[in-house]
Write a protein that holds these residues in place. Structure first.
Motif, PDB file in Angstrom:
ATOM      1  N   ALA A  60      50.326  28.440  33.895  1.00  0.00           N
ATOM      2  CA  ALA A  60      50.618  28.460  32.458  1.00  0.00           C
ATOM      3  C   ALA A  60      49.645  29.385  31.738  1.00  0.00           C
ATOM      4  N   LEU A  61      48.367  29.337  32.125  1.00  0.00           N
ATOM      5  CA  LEU A  61      47.376  30.222  31.499  1.00  0.00           C
ATOM      6  C   LEU A  61      47.681  31.679  31.837  1.00  0.00           C
ATOM      7  N   ALA A  62      48.041  31.939  33.104  1.00  0.00           N
ATOM      8  CA  ALA A  62      48.336  33.313  33.520  1.00  0.00           C
ATOM      9  C   ALA A  62      49.516  33.883  32.735  1.00  0.00           C
ATOM     10  N   LYS A  63      50.524  33.060  32.498  1.00  0.00           N
ATOM     11  CA  LYS A  63      51.705  33.516  31.765  1.00  0.00           C
ATOM     12  C   LYS A  63      51.327  33.930  30.335  1.00  0.00           C
ATOM     13  N   ILE A  64      50.488  33.099  29.699  1.00  0.00           N
ATOM     14  CA  ILE A  64      50.040  33.397  28.336  1.00  0.00           C
ATOM     15  C   ILE A  64      49.225  34.689  28.317  1.00  0.00           C
ATOM     16  N   MET A  65      48.358  34.851  29.311  1.00  0.00           N
ATOM     17  CA  MET A  65      47.472  36.017  29.337  1.00  0.00           C
ATOM     18  C   MET A  65      48.236  37.303  29.648  1.00  0.00           C
ATOM     19  N   VAL A  66      49.241  37.219  30.526  1.00  0.00           N
ATOM     20  CA  VAL A  66      50.075  38.391  30.811  1.00  0.00           C
ATOM     21  C   VAL A  66      50.807  38.818  29.540  1.00  0.00           C
ATOM     22  N   GLU A  67      51.285  37.841  28.785  1.00  0.00           N
ATOM     23  CA  GLU A  67      51.976  38.179  27.537  1.00  0.00           C
ATOM     24  C   GLU A  67      51.012  38.856  26.554  1.00  0.00           C
ATOM     25  N   ALA A  68      49.771  38.357  26.485  1.00  0.00           N
ATOM     26  CA  ALA A  68      48.773  38.978  25.599  1.00  0.00           C
ATOM     27  C   ALA A  68      48.508  40.422  26.023  1.00  0.00           C
ATOM     28  N   GLU A  69      48.431  40.652  27.340  1.00  0.00           N
ATOM     29  CA  GLU A  69      48.160  42.004  27.828  1.00  0.00           C
ATOM     30  C   GLU A  69      49.333  42.954  27.569  1.00  0.00           C
ATOM     31  N   GLN A  70      50.534  42.374  27.493  1.00  0.00           N
ATOM     32  CA  GLN A  70      51.707  43.211  27.196  1.00  0.00           C
ATOM     33  C   GLN A  70      51.768  43.554  25.698  1.00  0.00           C
ATOM     34  N   ARG A  71      51.253  42.650  24.878  1.00  0.00           N
ATOM     35  CA  ARG A  71      51.363  42.841  23.429  1.00  0.00           C
ATOM     36  C   ARG A  71      50.251  43.680  22.833  1.00  0.00           C
ATOM     37  N   TRP A  72      49.056  43.652  23.472  1.00  0.00           N
ATOM     38  CA  TRP A  72      47.916  44.384  22.934  1.00  0.00           C
ATOM     39  C   TRP A  72      47.229  45.190  24.042  1.00  0.00           C
ATOM     40  N   PRO A  73      46.624  46.334  23.675  1.00  0.00           N
ATOM     41  CA  PRO A  73      45.905  47.133  24.684  1.00  0.00           C
ATOM     42  C   PRO A  73      44.527  46.527  24.954  1.00  0.00           C
ATOM     43  N   LEU A  74      44.431  45.694  25.983  1.00  0.00           N
ATOM     44  CA  LEU A  74      43.189  44.982  26.270  1.00  0.00           C
ATOM     45  C   LEU A  74      42.484  45.569  27.487  1.00  0.00           C
ATOM     46  N   LEU A  75      41.184  45.527  27.464  1.00  0.00           N
ATOM     47  CA  LEU A  75      40.401  46.001  28.615  1.00  0.00           C
ATOM     48  C   LEU A  75      39.966  44.837  29.498  1.00  0.00           C
ATOM     49  N   LYS A  76      39.715  43.689  28.892  1.00  0.00           N
ATOM     50  CA  LYS A  76      39.363  42.490  29.667  1.00  0.00           C
ATOM     51  C   LYS A  76      39.854  41.267  28.925  1.00  0.00           C
ATOM     52  N   LEU A  77      40.247  40.265  29.699  1.00  0.00           N
ATOM     53  CA  LEU A  77      40.696  39.002  29.111  1.00  0.00           C
ATOM     54  C   LEU A  77      40.261  37.879  30.037  1.00  0.00           C
ATOM     55  N   GLU A  78      39.561  36.923  29.457  1.00  0.00           N
ATOM     56  CA  GLU A  78      39.071  35.811  30.269  1.00  0.00           C
ATOM     57  C   GLU A  78      39.364  34.483  29.572  1.00  0.00           C
ATOM     58  N   VAL A  79      39.849  33.508  30.342  1.00  0.00           N
ATOM     59  CA  VAL A  79      40.014  32.144  29.831  1.00  0.00           C
ATOM     60  C   VAL A  79      39.305  31.194  30.790  1.00  0.00           C
ATOM     61  N   LEU A  80      38.469  30.350  30.205  1.00  0.00           N
ATOM     62  CA  LEU A  80      37.746  29.341  30.991  1.00  0.00           C
ATOM     63  C   LEU A  80      38.006  27.997  30.312  1.00  0.00           C
ATOM     64  N   HIS A  81      38.475  27.015  31.068  1.00  0.00           N
ATOM     65  CA  HIS A  81      38.763  25.702  30.478  1.00  0.00           C
ATOM     66  C   HIS A  81      38.145  24.612  31.334  1.00  0.00           C
ATOM     67  N   ARG A  82      37.438  23.714  30.689  1.00  0.00           N
ATOM     68  CA  ARG A  82      36.816  22.587  31.404  1.00  0.00           C
ATOM     69  C   ARG A  82      37.840  21.493  31.648  1.00  0.00           C
ATOM     70  N   VAL A  83      37.612  20.706  32.713  1.00  0.00           N
ATOM     71  CA  VAL A  83      38.382  19.484  32.976  1.00  0.00           C
ATOM     72  C   VAL A  83      37.393  18.386  33.364  1.00  0.00           C
ATOM     73  N   GLY A  84      37.849  17.130  33.296  1.00  0.00           N
ATOM     74  CA  GLY A  84      36.987  16.016  33.666  1.00  0.00           C
ATOM     75  C   GLY A  84      36.231  15.463  32.468  1.00  0.00           C
ATOM     76  N   ALA A  85      35.072  14.843  32.743  1.00  0.00           N
ATOM     77  CA  ALA A  85      34.306  14.158  31.690  1.00  0.00           C
ATOM     78  C   ALA A  85      33.431  15.136  30.916  1.00  0.00           C
ATOM     79  N   LEU A  86      33.488  15.039  29.580  1.00  0.00           N
ATOM     80  CA  LEU A  86      32.684  15.902  28.711  1.00  0.00           C
ATOM     81  C   LEU A  86      32.007  15.060  27.632  1.00  0.00           C
ATOM     82  N   GLU A  87      30.842  15.524  27.171  1.00  0.00           N
ATOM     83  CA  GLU A  87      30.112  14.825  26.115  1.00  0.00           C
ATOM     84  C   GLU A  87      30.123  15.652  24.841  1.00  0.00           C
ATOM     85  N   PRO A  88      29.916  14.985  23.683  1.00  0.00           N
ATOM     86  CA  PRO A  88      29.859  15.731  22.421  1.00  0.00           C
ATOM     87  C   PRO A  88      28.837  16.863  22.503  1.00  0.00           C
TER      88      PRO A  88
END
Lengths: 149, 81
Positions: A60-88
């Motif tokens: 799902a993330l790859a699909k969103i990022m491919v669409e972003a790369e098609q819509r804008w001239p990007l040199l780098k695109l990174e998405v990092l998402h945490r999972v599991g237990a997190l604190e404030p």
């Protein structure tokens, strides 16, 4: 294009610096960092658990990022998402975009976040004094995503 | 057809189930959803109007057709980011 889904925390500053490292064609870097708050919808939040759908999450993330790369001239695109237990106070999500000029980076960063919020299979469960409860989806997130259609 | 049906977040907890194998003939995800929701009790969460679904790890609409061996996921609106 880089996707990371991980339990471990990360250093947002290091992620930003890496976006223009070794590329002198980068004229603009825009990033978004989302954090766990200690208060949400009238309740104190002591912590959070992030569930996801392994396998679909990355697709799902790859699909969103491919669409972003098609819509804008990007040199780098990174998405990092945490999972599991997190604190404030901990970072949950990082979206970083590098491009030659600022407008593409601003727009692509907002686009990726708006689509991630409504299309990537993550769910937040907050720990509060009343017990744990699932965060509900927000109609305002759908409105934000619709502006890119 | 045989389908692998999986549930996430609030639905997974309400059903007490990560997923199950479902046998039957379903022309679309909507038919599968109706079949499961009519089991009653906790299964009625699948009748929620804002339910989201995916077929083979890709978001889709309820009218998505199904074929044997598909993985179908049901989940409440996503809340990442």
């Amino acid at each position: 294009m880089a996707i990371r889904v991980q339990a471990a925390t990360f250093d947002p500053g290091a992620e930003v610096n890496a976006l223009h490292a070794a590329n002198l064609g980068v004229g603009a870097v825009v990033s978004f960092v989302g954090y766990v708050r200690d208060f949400n919808e009238g309740r104190d939040v002591a912590g959070m658990f992030l569930e996801h759908y392994p396998g679909m999450t990355e697709k799902a993330l790859a699909k969103i990022m491919v669409e972003a790369e098609q819509r804008w001239p990007l040199l780098k695109l990174e998405v990092l998402h945490r999972v599991g237990a997190l604190e404030p106070g901990e970072p949950i999500v990082f979206v970083g975009v590098a491009s030659a000029h600022r407008q593409a980076a601003f727009d692509a960063c907002a686009f990726v976040m708006d689509y991630l919020k409504t299309r990537a299979p993550f769910w937040k469960k907050e720990q509060t004094a009343d017990g744990p409860h699932w965060v509900e989806g927000r109609a305002s997130d759908e409105v934000a995503a619709d502006r890119w259609k | 057809m045989k389908l692998n049906v999986v549930f996430f977040a609030r639905y997974r907890e309400a059903l007490g189930l990560d997923g199950e194998s479902v046998d039957g003939e379903f022309a679309s995800i909507e038919q599968l959803r109706a079949h499961l929701a009519q089991r009653g009790g906790a299964w009625q969460v699948l009748a929620e109007s804002n339910l989201m679904c995916a077929r083979n790890e890709e978001l889709c609409k309820l009218d998505e057709p199904l074929v044997d061996g598909d993985e179908v996921a049901f989940f409440p609106p996503v809340t990442g980011g």
